[in-house]
Design a protein around this motif. Sequence first.
Motif, PDB file in Angstrom:
ATOM      1  N   ARG A   1       0.843  -1.203   0.000  1.00  0.00           N
ATOM      2  CA  ARG A   1       0.000   0.000   0.000  1.00  0.00           C
ATOM      3  C   ARG A   1       0.883   1.260   0.000  1.00  0.00           C
ATOM      4  O   ARG A   1       0.675   2.186  -0.785  1.00  0.00           O
ATOM      5  CB  ARG A   1      -0.890  -0.018   1.250  1.00  0.00           C
TER       6      ARG A   1
ATOM      7  N   ILE B   1       2.728   1.659  -3.479  1.00  0.00           N
ATOM      8  CA  ILE B   1       1.893   2.165  -4.578  1.00  0.00           C
ATOM      9  C   ILE B   1       1.662   3.667  -4.407  1.00  0.00           C
ATOM     10  O   ILE B   1       1.753   4.447  -5.354  1.00  0.00           O
ATOM     11  CB  ILE B   1       0.532   1.431  -4.641  1.00  0.00           C
TER      12      ILE B   1
ATOM     13  N   CYS C   1       4.633   5.460  -5.531  1.00  0.00           N
ATOM     14  CA  CYS C   1       4.741   5.469  -6.999  1.00  0.00           C
ATOM     15  C   CYS C   1       3.963   6.634  -7.589  1.00  0.00           C
ATOM     16  O   CYS C   1       4.431   7.314  -8.502  1.00  0.00           O
ATOM     17  CB  CYS C   1       4.170   4.174  -7.592  1.00  0.00           C
TER      18      CYS C   1
ATOM     19  N   VAL D   1       1.660  -2.073 -12.025  1.00  0.00           N
ATOM     20  CA  VAL D   1       1.745  -0.941 -11.092  1.00  0.00           C
ATOM     21  C   VAL D   1       2.384   0.271 -11.745  1.00  0.00           C
ATOM     22  O   VAL D   1       1.825   1.372 -11.715  1.00  0.00           O
ATOM     23  CB  VAL D   1       2.548  -1.334  -9.830  1.00  0.00           C
ATOM     24  N   SER D   2       3.554   0.072 -12.355  1.00  0.00           N
ATOM     25  CA  SER D   2       4.243   1.248 -12.889  1.00  0.00           C
ATOM     26  C   SER D   2       3.490   1.804 -14.093  1.00  0.00           C
ATOM     27  O   SER D   2       3.468   3.014 -14.303  1.00  0.00           O
ATOM     28  CB  SER D   2       5.698   0.918 -13.233  1.00  0.00           C
TER      29      SER D   2
ATOM     30  N   ALA E   1       0.493   3.810 -12.712  1.00  0.00           N
ATOM     31  CA  ALA E   1       0.946   5.048 -12.055  1.00  0.00           C
ATOM     32  C   ALA E   1       1.452   6.054 -13.079  1.00  0.00           C
ATOM     33  O   ALA E   1       1.105   7.235 -13.047  1.00  0.00           O
ATOM     34  CB  ALA E   1       2.047   4.731 -11.044  1.00  0.00           C
TER      35      ALA E   1
ATOM     36  N   ARG F   1      -4.329   8.657  -6.617  1.00  0.00           N
ATOM     37  CA  ARG F   1      -3.624   7.824  -5.648  1.00  0.00           C
ATOM     38  C   ARG F   1      -4.602   6.915  -4.910  1.00  0.00           C
ATOM     39  O   ARG F   1      -4.386   5.708  -4.782  1.00  0.00           O
ATOM     40  CB  ARG F   1      -2.859   8.689  -4.646  1.00  0.00           C
TER      41      ARG F   1
ATOM     42  N   THR G   1      -5.919   4.191  -7.239  1.00  0.00           N
ATOM     43  CA  THR G   1      -4.919   3.182  -7.614  1.00  0.00           C
ATOM     44  C   THR G   1      -4.593   2.254  -6.447  1.00  0.00           C
ATOM     45  O   THR G   1      -4.521   1.028  -6.627  1.00  0.00           O
ATOM     46  CB  THR G   1      -3.641   3.879  -8.144  1.00  0.00           C
ATOM     47  N   VAL G   2      -4.389   2.822  -5.265  1.00  0.00           N
ATOM     48  CA  VAL G   2      -4.106   1.984  -4.092  1.00  0.00           C
ATOM     49  C   VAL G   2      -5.280   1.033  -3.865  1.00  0.00           C
ATOM     50  O   VAL G   2      -5.103  -0.182  -3.729  1.00  0.00           O
ATOM     51  CB  VAL G   2      -3.865   2.857  -2.830  1.00  0.00           C
TER      52      VAL G   2
ATOM     53  N   ILE H   1      -5.559  -1.667  -6.888  1.00  0.00           N
ATOM     54  CA  ILE H   1      -4.506  -2.677  -6.947  1.00  0.00           C
ATOM     55  C   ILE H   1      -4.537  -3.589  -5.726  1.00  0.00           C
ATOM     56  O   ILE H   1      -4.322  -4.806  -5.846  1.00  0.00           O
ATOM     57  CB  ILE H   1      -3.137  -1.993  -7.167  1.00  0.00           C
TER      58      ILE H   1
ATOM     59  N   THR I   1      -5.895   3.155 -15.513  1.00  0.00           N
ATOM     60  CA  THR I   1      -5.349   1.915 -14.959  1.00  0.00           C
ATOM     61  C   THR I   1      -5.203   0.870 -16.057  1.00  0.00           C
ATOM     62  O   THR I   1      -4.146   0.262 -16.219  1.00  0.00           O
ATOM     63  CB  THR I   1      -6.287   1.361 -13.863  1.00  0.00           C
TER      64      THR I   1
END
Lengths: 222, 222
Positions: free
Chosen positions: A104, A107, A110, A176-177, A180, A208, A211-212, A215, B175
């Motif tokens: 967490r 991410i 990132c 992830v990357s 982000a 943010r 995304t957190v 994911i 995403t």
Amino acid sequence: MTNAGPQTAHDHAAPPPDAAAAPGGARDLLLAAASAVMREGDLVDISLSELSLRSGLNSALVKYYFGNKAGLLTALLDRDMAEIVRSVDALVAKGDMAPQDKLRHHISCCIDTYYRYPYLNRLLMRLVRDSDDAEARRIADKYLRPLSRAYDQLIGEGVKSGVFRPIDPQMFYFTVSGAADRFFSARLVLRHCFGQDSLTEQLRDRYREHTVDFIMAGILAD
Amino acid sequence: MTNAGPQTAHDHAAPPPDAAAAPGGARDLLLAAASAVMREGDLVDISLSELSLRSGLNSALVKYYFGNKAGLLTALLDRDMAEIVRSVDALVAKGDMAPQDKLRHHISCCIDTYYRYPYLNRLLMRLVRDSDDAEARRIADKYLRPLSRAYDQLIGEGVKSGVFRPIDPQMFYFTVSGAADRFFSARLVLRHCFGQDSLTEQLRDRYREHTVDFIMAGILAD
């Protein structure tokens, strides 16, 4: 591209007057100015005259500290990536933090990183592409392999303890990357299409949170 | 950038001999050659001499069909994006398919699209950046807004029926497209760091499976 580092230049030239006026600081100032110009312009390039204007320093200092523009871009990559690798390594090494809390946190970092350095991924690609094999290998060994190892450990730990579903850590790295990076590298699209600029803190915070949340929902075991 | 389309050029110039030799096909051949060169080189640019070599056609045909290189790049974006918007619209309109099946199919298609056109997102950014306001607006209206509306509908449907968690469709778009794009635009990094080329069908299939699985896990309600 040769890796014209500051040390090399340092050994062979006397510092120009501007450098003496900002001891130790002129190099950092040039990197900060290059970073700011590329961030604002949403580009992975910079002209020496723009850099000089922005930093208030003579562009001859670029030659002194970095050899040439390619050397400046490499130094900027080194500055930004070293910080990331350091903090990811420190996070992975923490003994008293659960894998899901580490992830967490990672991410979240990132998103902040790509908000601050939206050019970073494109800079990395450009330098790997334009470099000779030795320099491409240096970038890989110094930044990409350590990150890859960190993902193996971080995700592996959680999979082993059963908090994460079985996920391929290397594939997960791209998820992830990519997620982000994409938001902030699509800034011009956002601006033209939706009349908003993704580089506001408010949008960063919204992305943010999304995304957190997203994911973690994708990786946590039921 | 002016939108120098083939129609304009068509109206004002007689077709050069090469064009007559490949009736209707020379334009498509040039686009296919440009696409292949950019895909293989992992770049978002092309030289006219390379294009001529690759297609076997006279580079004067670029001027005839597209006005200039910028016109060729715009036509390539149009070719690739029109196909995507068409198929996404058709998917969303399907009445007899559950939202989760539509989404699974869509993510799968995204991976295939970026495998085939790994330059696509960077081409889009470049053309939006380099275009005048009218052309940037045309790109936005024709491709980005329709995709944005499709996401609203596709995700909204699933959220409403309770199969999806409440997810912001616009954030979700970044995403998905980020995760899909990142893998294939990181090809040079993969090659240098891990000795593998992401443009193999095997890696594509692995990444497709990972991405569909991961994103569905992230969005499906428990």
